[in-house]
Design a protein around this motif. Sequence first.
Motif, PDB file in Angstrom:
ATOM      1  N   GLU A 749       0.820  -1.155  -0.127  1.00 34.55           N
ATOM      2  CA  GLU A 749       0.055   0.024  -0.055  1.00 34.55           C
ATOM      3  C   GLU A 749       0.903   1.197  -0.081  1.00 34.55           C
ATOM      4  OE1 GLU A 749      -3.258  -0.210   2.865  1.00 34.55           O
ATOM      5  OE2 GLU A 749      -2.447  -1.882   3.294  1.00 34.55           O
ATOM      6  N   LEU A 750       0.554   2.164  -0.936  1.00 38.27           N
ATOM      7  CA  LEU A 750       1.337   3.436  -0.870  1.00 38.27           C
ATOM      8  C   LEU A 750       1.118   4.071   0.255  1.00 38.27           C
ATOM      9  CD1 LEU A 750       3.268   5.247  -2.890  1.00 38.27           C
ATOM     10  CD2 LEU A 750       1.104   6.696  -3.204  1.00 38.27           C
ATOM     11  N   LYS A 751       2.095   4.685   1.079  1.00 35.54           N
ATOM     12  CA  LYS A 751       1.776   5.397   2.191  1.00 35.54           C
ATOM     13  C   LYS A 751       2.745   6.661   2.160  1.00 35.54           C
ATOM     14  CE  LYS A 751      -0.814   2.576   4.140  1.00 35.54           C
ATOM     15  NZ  LYS A 751      -2.302   2.791   4.564  1.00 35.54           N
ATOM     16  N   ALA A 752       3.648   6.970   1.197  1.00 33.92           N
ATOM     17  CA  ALA A 752       4.384   8.281   1.112  1.00 33.92           C
ATOM     18  C   ALA A 752       5.169   8.317  -0.103  1.00 33.92           C
ATOM     19  CB  ALA A 752       5.366   8.409   2.356  1.00 33.92           C
ATOM     20  N   PHE A 753       5.605   9.362  -0.535  1.00 41.78           N
ATOM     21  CA  PHE A 753       6.035   9.686  -2.090  1.00 41.78           C
ATOM     22  C   PHE A 753       6.704  11.020  -1.864  1.00 41.78           C
ATOM     23  CE2 PHE A 753       1.804  10.957  -2.651  1.00 41.78           C
ATOM     24  CZ  PHE A 753       1.815  12.280  -3.269  1.00 41.78           C
ATOM     25  N   GLU A 754       7.737  11.294  -2.828  1.00 42.06           N
ATOM     26  CA  GLU A 754       8.390  12.640  -3.179  1.00 42.06           C
ATOM     27  C   GLU A 754       8.645  12.732  -4.459  1.00 42.06           C
ATOM     28  OE1 GLU A 754      11.716  15.539  -1.223  1.00 42.06           O
ATOM     29  OE2 GLU A 754      10.516  14.147   0.039  1.00 42.06           O
ATOM     30  N   LYS A 755       8.301  13.726  -5.258  1.00 45.85           N
ATOM     31  CA  LYS A 755       8.910  13.818  -6.487  1.00 45.85           C
ATOM     32  C   LYS A 755      10.275  14.832  -6.435  1.00 45.85           C
ATOM     33  CE  LYS A 755       7.556  14.768 -11.164  1.00 45.85           C
ATOM     34  NZ  LYS A 755       6.348  15.122 -12.040  1.00 45.85           N
ATOM     35  N   VAL A 756      11.295  14.228  -7.238  1.00 46.93           N
ATOM     36  CA  VAL A 756      12.773  15.053  -7.093  1.00 46.93           C
ATOM     37  C   VAL A 756      13.118  15.507  -8.261  1.00 46.93           C
ATOM     38  CG1 VAL A 756      13.296  14.091  -4.997  1.00 46.93           C
ATOM     39  CG2 VAL A 756      14.113  12.912  -7.036  1.00 46.93           C
ATOM     40  N   PHE A 757      13.745  16.708  -8.341  1.00 51.59           N
ATOM     41  CA  PHE A 757      14.336  17.024  -9.896  1.00 51.59           C
ATOM     42  C   PHE A 757      15.744  17.091  -9.837  1.00 51.59           C
ATOM     43  CE2 PHE A 757      10.045  18.335  -9.531  1.00 51.59           C
ATOM     44  CZ  PHE A 757       9.404  18.310 -10.565  1.00 51.59           C
ATOM     45  N   LEU A 758      16.804  16.613 -10.444  1.00 51.18           N
ATOM     46  CA  LEU A 758      18.145  16.412 -10.403  1.00 51.18           C
ATOM     47  C   LEU A 758      18.593  16.429 -11.773  1.00 51.18           C
ATOM     48  CD1 LEU A 758      18.391  13.160  -7.907  1.00 51.18           C
ATOM     49  CD2 LEU A 758      18.520  15.606  -7.378  1.00 51.18           C
ATOM     50  N   GLY A 759      19.661  17.137 -11.721  1.00 54.32           N
ATOM     51  CA  GLY A 759      20.588  16.963 -12.982  1.00 54.32           C
ATOM     52  C   GLY A 759      21.517  16.029 -13.050  1.00 54.32           C
ATOM     53  N   PRO A 760      22.220  15.599 -14.214  1.00 51.90           N
ATOM     54  CA  PRO A 760      23.028  14.392 -14.398  1.00 51.90           C
ATOM     55  C   PRO A 760      23.948  14.491 -13.272  1.00 51.90           C
ATOM     56  CG  PRO A 760      22.824  15.808 -16.326  1.00 51.90           C
ATOM     57  CD  PRO A 760      22.269  16.867 -15.098  1.00 51.90           C
ATOM     58  N   GLY A 761      23.953  13.172 -12.611  1.00 54.92           N
ATOM     59  CA  GLY A 761      25.118  12.917 -11.754  1.00 54.92           C
ATOM     60  C   GLY A 761      24.821  13.280 -10.442  1.00 54.92           C
ATOM     61  N   GLU A 762      23.415  13.977 -10.121  1.00 56.86           N
ATOM     62  CA  GLU A 762      23.421  14.708  -8.906  1.00 56.86           C
ATOM     63  C   GLU A 762      22.749  13.614  -7.967  1.00 56.86           C
ATOM     64  OE1 GLU A 762      20.921  18.692  -7.193  1.00 56.86           O
ATOM     65  OE2 GLU A 762      20.988  18.269  -9.364  1.00 56.86           O
ATOM     66  N   LYS A 763      22.776  13.664  -6.747  1.00 55.82           N
ATOM     67  CA  LYS A 763      22.346  12.781  -5.750  1.00 55.82           C
ATOM     68  C   LYS A 763      21.440  13.665  -4.615  1.00 55.82           C
ATOM     69  CE  LYS A 763      25.709   9.226  -5.553  1.00 55.82           C
ATOM     70  NZ  LYS A 763      26.879   8.313  -4.791  1.00 55.82           N
ATOM     71  N   LEU A 764      20.616  13.239  -4.020  1.00 52.40           N
ATOM     72  CA  LEU A 764      19.895  13.650  -3.232  1.00 52.40           C
ATOM     73  C   LEU A 764      19.460  12.693  -2.122  1.00 52.40           C
ATOM     74  CD1 LEU A 764      18.500  16.457  -2.079  1.00 52.40           C
ATOM     75  CD2 LEU A 764      16.404  15.850  -3.267  1.00 52.40           C
ATOM     76  N   ARG A 765      19.644  12.859  -0.719  1.00 51.47           N
ATOM     77  CA  ARG A 765      18.926  12.298   0.188  1.00 51.47           C
ATOM     78  C   ARG A 765      17.705  12.937   0.789  1.00 51.47           C
ATOM     79  NH1 ARG A 765      20.235   7.194   2.231  1.00 51.47           N
ATOM     80  NH2 ARG A 765      19.828   6.911   4.343  1.00 51.47           N
ATOM     81  N   ILE A 766      16.695  11.999   0.787  1.00 51.50           N
ATOM     82  CA  ILE A 766      15.233  12.376   1.166  1.00 51.50           C
ATOM     83  C   ILE A 766      14.870  11.459   2.449  1.00 51.50           C
ATOM     84  CG2 ILE A 766      14.788  13.077  -1.313  1.00 51.50           C
ATOM     85  CD1 ILE A 766      12.924  10.529  -1.362  1.00 51.50           C
ATOM     86  N   THR A 767      13.985  12.042   3.133  1.00 52.95           N
ATOM     87  CA  THR A 767      13.305  11.519   4.152  1.00 52.95           C
ATOM     88  C   THR A 767      11.807  11.375   4.039  1.00 52.95           C
ATOM     89  OG1 THR A 767      15.247  12.374   5.532  1.00 52.95           O
ATOM     90  CG2 THR A 767      13.052  11.650   6.713  1.00 52.95           C
ATOM     91  N   LEU A 768      11.274  10.445   4.218  1.00 49.94           N
ATOM     92  CA  LEU A 768       9.702  10.083   4.122  1.00 49.94           C
ATOM     93  C   LEU A 768       9.302   9.647   5.718  1.00 49.94           C
ATOM     94  CD1 LEU A 768       9.600   8.340   0.737  1.00 49.94           C
ATOM     95  CD2 LEU A 768       9.067  10.753   1.339  1.00 49.94           C
ATOM     96  N   PRO A 769       8.669  10.602   6.437  1.00 46.97           N
ATOM     97  CA  PRO A 769       8.098  10.325   7.530  1.00 46.97           C
ATOM     98  C   PRO A 769       6.759   9.380   7.682  1.00 46.97           C
ATOM     99  CG  PRO A 769       7.398  12.464   7.355  1.00 46.97           C
ATOM    100  CD  PRO A 769       8.289  11.924   6.186  1.00 46.97           C
ATOM    101  N   LEU A 770       6.606   8.406   8.501  1.00 48.18           N
ATOM    102  CA  LEU A 770       5.361   7.663   8.338  1.00 48.18           C
ATOM    103  C   LEU A 770       4.759   7.717   9.701  1.00 48.18           C
ATOM    104  CD1 LEU A 770       6.353   4.448   6.806  1.00 48.18           C
ATOM    105  CD2 LEU A 770       5.030   6.223   5.707  1.00 48.18           C
TER     106      LEU A 770
END
Length: 819
Positions: A749-770
Amino acid sequence: MTSRIEKLVDQMTLEEQVSLLSGEDFWSLPAISRLGIGKLRVTDGPNGARGGGSLIGGVKSAAFPVGIALGATWNVGLLEEIGVALAEEVKSKGAHVSLAPTVNLHRTVSNGRNFECYSEDPILTAKLAVGYIGGLQSQRVSATIKHFVGNESEIERTTISSEIDERALRELYLVPFEHAVKDAGTWGIMSSYNRLNGTYTSENQWLLDQVLRNEWRYDGIVMSDWFGSHATAPTVNAGLDLEMPGPARDRGEKLVAAVEAGEVSRDTVRIRVLNILRLMERTGALDDRSAFEEKAEDRAEHRALIRRAGAEGAVLLKNADDILPLVAQGTIAVIGPNARTAQIMGGGSAQLNPHYRVSPWDGLAAALGVERLRYAEGALNNRFEPAVTGSMAVDYFNNATLTGEPVFSERLNGGEVMWFYPPGGKVDLTGFSARLGATFTPEHSGAHNVGVYAAGYARVLVDGVVIADASAAHWQPGRTYFEEGCDEVVGLVEMTAGRSYEVVVEFVSKPARVLGISALHVGIGRPLGDEAIADAVAVARDAETAIVFVGRNGEWDTEGSDLTSIALPGRQDELIRAVAAANPRTIVVLQTGGPIEMPWLGEVAAVLEAWYPGQEAGNAIADVLTGAAGPGGRLPQTFPIKWADHPAQSQDREVYPGLDGKVRYEEGVFIGYRHYERHGIAPLFPFGFGLGYTSFALDDLEVDASGFEADGAVTVSVTVENTGKRPGSEVVQLYISDPEASVPRPGRELKAFEKVFLGPGEKLRITLPLDARAFAFYRVEAKHWLVEPGTFVVRVAQNAADEGLTAEISRQNRLMLPV
């Protein structure tokens, strides 16, 4: 301390109080000048602000992407931006309340109103609705989230009883409304037409009083859908504040009499009026003395937002050998019924008169130069014959026999009309007739179809000969005009190019079934044969790349009419296969309000689902095809291989489409992707799926479950990396599984989501609270949510069928949560 609205309500007579509990007319409540109370005005709808005009014509408005296109963006922030923009649109129409958003779930693949709704999933729908409402109400324009609740099909929609067990209601269908109340603080809710477990939602005390007001602590208004209120005391006592539209049918003098008879208490009326006044105070309507004016404001910033949102909702489903984005050189065959016709919105109450329409041809011509393009129509996808264009003379009679002198005459533009108001103020719409006349000059010789459908009785004569007859002797209830009209009646007539023909339509109003609509559509069209497909093949064969623009339109995806199939209408499947056989570089661009079957999927190079993306449709589609924008969408609804795979498919007609006044939600909580996973049915494309012009990887999943035992709270972190060579977006989706549950639960069951926009080679650490509700199910007998002891699976993935990254967490004790 007594508030202003409390002082006002106590200064009113009973009659004045009651006057605020029903509309004065179709789109407004009455002012009470004695007390300085202004007039509250409302407007449709979800993808724009139509204003007070008819569904056809009227003041022009900005057409935004439809609900399913916004659902495909998975972008809460974008929905908030759109909410802010729509508030400006509502104000331009002199209104204070928007009748939006629509948050009913995609229970089936064939609901005619799926296009207007966000998703098959309650959490995706809820989060997007919260963003939309937040943007709208930040500008003091009220949302009216709808339709509360159980309106997931359009068959017998004004009377049918949706039989839904409480667990499915709590875990699925009520969730978007609950979030709208608790998280967004929505100021308005609209009850649905249908009954819920036998009782009309507009008079369902469990729904409107116990759940909405007592459990969720809602302090806004509940209004009926238009003509969706059926009683006096039962609706007022249950919690329906406002009967729409006006003038009053079950309120007014009837409500005053019910109070005097003791059927409704004065305290109850006072509460209902306070709710209305609170809304007026929140929106500024209470003190609005400005002259009513509807403006057609074509704002550059709204154009840009619509274009950006259209591209962000487009879902790339296939892209063999990276054929997209298009190469810089070479000719392009632009083929199909949607190529030069801009399909920008669905049908029904959400439609409006747009400032303009950009077709895919227009968009590609602007982006690539018209000299690179070649065109062939190939096939048709119309459900009805194209409406007659040009001026029509109309004579009206205050009788049902078209006799005597006309009481009023006028000229109308085009072959479709809906009569909401008495023409010229001289026509009694409860019993009138009209004779419409026009001249039609065909461009081609040969057989032509003449079609008519009407909410009323009608027939069409060409040069004095009856060609299409839907008069009283032949009229049958159908699926047009919100189920008030008949299905189209079509006749055939031979015509010669360049010759003028006299077309006369005779219309007689009929008693209303529910909504009281009089309406008429007359169209003339020319069938396309084998030569049209042959022409398309020839054009495709000579081009470097062929793009076939196919799908449906607002005639198919419309309020009041469910689909009978999810195959492409007409000969479009045949057209795609013929073009693909002629040119291996064939791209299919779909415009639909939901899933379709794709028997040709293995034969084409690419498929893009563009939905109905608003007035900038062609520019948004061209942006994606050329790479000026990435395809930012992910499917908000599962695409099955065939219609029979969808969750409500059953040999029992009571399950769908309904039988003997009931539609039984037999599948319970297993709709959408939950259904396919449970039954091991492979979808054509899973929920949450979508490709881009770059690639992404998920890594380093970390779950902090230190508070899980205590209060059920968990925090999930993951790293997202753009591993490709272009900028792009990814939707990180978090699913929960409870494999040890004591009751049947979905596999994920889907409980959280986040859309991210990144350039080539870019990384991002995201946090999803439940929170704890993410792990709970609803216990009907005990009337609470329960998180059971045991092991849960946390899955971070790129779609519902993706194995993704998983972790297990456990708890030892039961955790009971209140409703």
